[in-house]
Design an enzyme around this catalytic site. Structure first.
Site, short mmCIF file in Angstrom:
data_model
loop_
_atom_site.label_atom_id
_atom_site.label_comp_id
_atom_site.label_asym_id
_atom_site.label_seq_id
_atom_site.Cartn_x
_atom_site.Cartn_y
_atom_site.Cartn_z
N TYR A 38 -9.13 -0.48 2.63
CA TYR A 38 -9.87 -0.50 1.36
C TYR A 38 -9.49 -1.76 0.59
CZ TYR A 38 -5.54 1.95 -0.17
OH TYR A 38 -4.24 2.34 -0.40
N ARG A 68 0.33 -1.05 -4.99
CA ARG A 68 1.57 -0.39 -5.39
C ARG A 68 2.38 -1.26 -6.34
NH1 ARG A 68 2.82 4.07 -2.15
NH2 ARG A 68 4.92 4.07 -3.04
#
Length: 381
Positions: free
Chosen positions: A202, A95
């Site tokens: 992930y 992010r």
């Protein structure tokens, strides 16, 4: 005027600036910095970033997602695999990397960033909306043709547009963390399924980091703020029956954030006279469909395009809201359905897993077609 300098706010700022608008962003943080960890970009969000001219930077920052894998959280056994490597637009990103790309592009486009300003209230002073912002105890009134609330779940702009629209606890809590990796991680998002719980993992930045998001059902919660510091031992205790591989990853978590998942009981108005809500301010999105950032990106660009059309602003806002509401509502419903499916227990769980496994082997395209309505949407057209 945009309240909020997160992904939704910066994407909106850049979208309007690209169309020639004069844009000001008011952000409470003294330094622009995205909290959280990883996000999964899907084609509908990818197209927005392409249209904003950020393709090359975005592709350098994140890897193409090869697949989404569902596995038993307790044994690690494969349940189903959704191959994504033949579909363009799926990426695993940090992010903070996407946020930095948007911030840099906004500054280059001439967006004015007002940092350290707390949004106090939206004031109706006639035809033009006014935003009251506070800095070090002093108030400043900022007039604008359009005020956009991109100030998250606890939006102050939404308070003025839809009084009483308060987020409610969904009965689920989450922990988020990143742990150091060993490089060259397989770019696959893995969902570890438990009764009443799940964990998503992930790799990020080529495997230098691993993203961990753990969700469990709980009876109560204190606040919606995901900046609260969590207890890694509490998280590990909630998943004490994890498979050896997952348990090993959770054991490496040193710090984590912890928050209660909140949603609005019903969608509020997205627009008013000279006002619009986007992202979590309009529709807090549960993290069971990986669409929070993608829907925010859609909101941002589609709003800029809609209000650039030759129509009155209020008519353009009404048209934009009419075009967005059904799609957003369908995405939120799909996320809620995924929560039930991920957390399924009892005899139905094994039967459901068997059906998913069979479909993923014999007809993988069938599982993917279930979400093509979501991924194939193009708000840039």
């Amino acid at each position: 005027m945009i309240a909020g300098g997160g992904i939704a706010g910066l994407a909106a700022a850049l979208s309007f600036a690209r169309l020639g608008g004069r844009v000001v962003v008011s952000e409470v943080a003294p330094v622009l910095r995205e909290v959280g960890a990883g996000l999964q970009l899907s084609p509908n969000g990818h197209r927005v970033l392409d249209a904003l001219g950020l393709s090359s930077e975005m592709e350098a920052a994140g890897e193409r997602t090869r697949a989404v894998c569902l596995v038993s959280g307790r044994t690690g056994r494969d349940v189903a695999r959704l191959p994504l490597d033949r579909l363009h637009g799926f990426r695993l990103l940090h992010r903070a990397d996407l946020h930095s790309i948007l911030e840099r592009a906004c500054r280059e486009a001439g967006v004015k960033l007002l940092l350290g300003r707390h949004v106090g209230a939206l004031i109706d002073r006639g035809r033009r909306p006014t935003l009251r912002v506070e800095q070090r105890g002093e108030n400043e009134l900022l007039d604008a043709d359009l005020v956009i609330g991109a100030d998250g779940v606890g939006s102050r702009v939404r308070d003025a547009l839809a009084p009483g629209a308060e987020p409610a606890f969904t009965g689920q809590v989450a922990w988020r963390a990143t742990v150091e990796g060993e490089g060259a991680g397989d770019p696959v998002a893995t969902v570890h399924l438990f009764p009443g719980r799940h964990v998503v993992t992930y790799p990020l930045r080529g495997g230098a980091l691993w993203n961990v998001v753990a969700v469990a059902e709980r009876g109560e919660w204190r606040a919606a703020d995901w900046r609260l510091l969590g207890d890694p031992d509490e998280m590990r205790a909630a998943f004490a029956d994890a498979s050896p591989g997952l348990a090993g990853l959770l054991q490496r978590v040193g710090t984590c954030s912890h928050w209660g998942l909140h949603a609005l009981p019903k969608l509020p108005p997205f627009t008013g006279q000279g006002v619009a809500l986007i992202g979590d301010a309009a529709h807090p999105t549960l993290p069971f469909l990986a669409q929070g950032a993608n829907l925010a990106l859609e909101d941002a660009l589609s709003l800029a395009l809609a209000t650039d059309a030759p129509a009155t602003l209020d008519r353009a806002l009404r048209g934009w809201e009419a075009a967005r509401r059904d799609r957003v509502a369908r995405a939120l419903a799909a996320a809620r359905d995924n929560a039930r499916n991920y957390h399924m227990g009892g005899p139905g769980r094994l039967a459901g897993w068997a059906a998913l496994g069979t479909a993923s082997v014999l007809a993988p395209g069938l599982l993917l077609r279930r979400y093509r309505w979501l991924w194939d949407a193009d708000v840039t057209a």
